[in-house]
Design an enzyme around this catalytic site. Sequence first.
Site, PDB file in Angstrom:
ATOM      1  N   GLY A  26     -36.262  83.850   8.944  1.00 28.41           N
ATOM      2  CA  GLY A  26     -36.163  84.114   7.505  1.00 28.41           C
ATOM      3  C   GLY A  26     -35.581  82.940   6.735  1.00 28.41           C
ATOM      4  O   GLY A  26     -36.036  81.801   6.861  1.00 28.41           O
ATOM      5  N   ASP A  46     -31.488  97.302   6.411  1.00 27.88           N
ATOM      6  CA  ASP A  46     -32.258  96.550   5.432  1.00 27.88           C
ATOM      7  C   ASP A  46     -31.358  95.438   4.928  1.00 27.88           C
ATOM      8  O   ASP A  46     -30.173  95.670   4.662  1.00 27.88           O
ATOM      9  CB  ASP A  46     -32.714  97.460   4.285  1.00 27.88           C
ATOM     10  CG  ASP A  46     -33.975  96.935   3.623  1.00 27.88           C
ATOM     11  OD1 ASP A  46     -34.870  96.436   4.338  1.00 27.88           O
ATOM     12  OD2 ASP A  46     -34.085  97.007   2.380  1.00 27.88           O
ATOM     13  N   THR A  47     -31.911  94.241   4.859  1.00 29.53           N
ATOM     14  CA  THR A  47     -31.127  93.070   4.473  1.00 29.53           C
ATOM     15  C   THR A  47     -31.788  92.352   3.316  1.00 29.53           C
ATOM     16  O   THR A  47     -33.011  92.259   3.263  1.00 29.53           O
ATOM     17  CB  THR A  47     -31.009  92.104   5.674  1.00 29.53           C
ATOM     18  OG1 THR A  47     -30.255  92.743   6.705  1.00 29.53           O
ATOM     19  CG2 THR A  47     -30.317  90.804   5.295  1.00 29.53           C
ATOM     20  N   LYS A  53     -34.312  90.575  14.564  1.00 27.43           N
ATOM     21  CA  LYS A  53     -33.176  91.487  14.390  1.00 27.43           C
ATOM     22  C   LYS A  53     -32.802  92.125  15.733  1.00 27.43           C
ATOM     23  O   LYS A  53     -31.625  92.292  16.034  1.00 27.43           O
ATOM     24  CB  LYS A  53     -33.535  92.618  13.411  1.00 27.43           C
ATOM     25  CG  LYS A  53     -33.637  92.204  11.966  1.00 27.43           C
ATOM     26  CD  LYS A  53     -33.874  93.457  11.120  1.00 27.43           C
ATOM     27  CE  LYS A  53     -34.062  93.147   9.659  1.00 27.43           C
ATOM     28  NZ  LYS A  53     -34.335  94.389   8.892  1.00 27.43           N
TER      29      LYS A  53
END
Length: 199
Positions: free
Chosen positions: A154, A73-74, A17
């Site tokens: 991810g 937040d994802t 990130k």
Amino acid sequence: MSNPQITLVFATNNQNKVKEIRTILTDPFEIITLTEAGIDIDIPEPHDSLEANASEKSQTIYRLVAKNCFSEDTGLEVEALNGEPGVKSARYAGEGRDFQDNINKLLSNLVNETNRKARFRTVVSLIWEEKEYLFEGICEGHITEDQKGLEGFGYDPVFIPDGATMSFAQMTMEEKNSFSHRKKAIAKLVSFLKNKLHE
Ligand code: ITT
């Protein structure tokens, strides 16, 4: 004369990130990572919504540094799985938080499923001059049958955004940013701060 820098501490332990945000938040923004701020904690994410977790992360770091900061937040929300893994995206296959285990679980839960629609949703929580502001970014797309590509992190190898033929993991960071949930949420933060500074 050049514009003054806008310094923000980025409340995350996810180095992927940090890399993405640094390509998005360029001059006049200056990003300080937790490591650079001398903070080494496992930031809590105990809640059942992205909004509440993003808020918890930025508030936790604000209490420690007392400086303007933000977190995000994802979650990956898959239609045929009623929005799962969603807020549980990092720990979908267990506390090991392993990207490959999470992908394996996702693909096996979608075997024989023809509805592959999914979206990434990012919620950014900014603490600016002691007040909190939330920004959302959504990227619609679908889940592939098999993994494609080696870039990113991810769920990137199994997600193709609408309007693209490649997965996020087959794209350069700049290409991913042109579609991404994170980029959209951060673009809202940027225009918010630019307005604030011109008030
Ligand atoms: P923080 O320190 O910022 O909390 P985290 O890794 O715990 O980092 P999140 O809870 O926001 O981050 O993310 C949940 C998971 O969703 C993350 O571990 C990835 O597996 C996945 N994810 C997040 N953003 C993604 C992206 O842009 N592409 C692919 N997968 C992503």
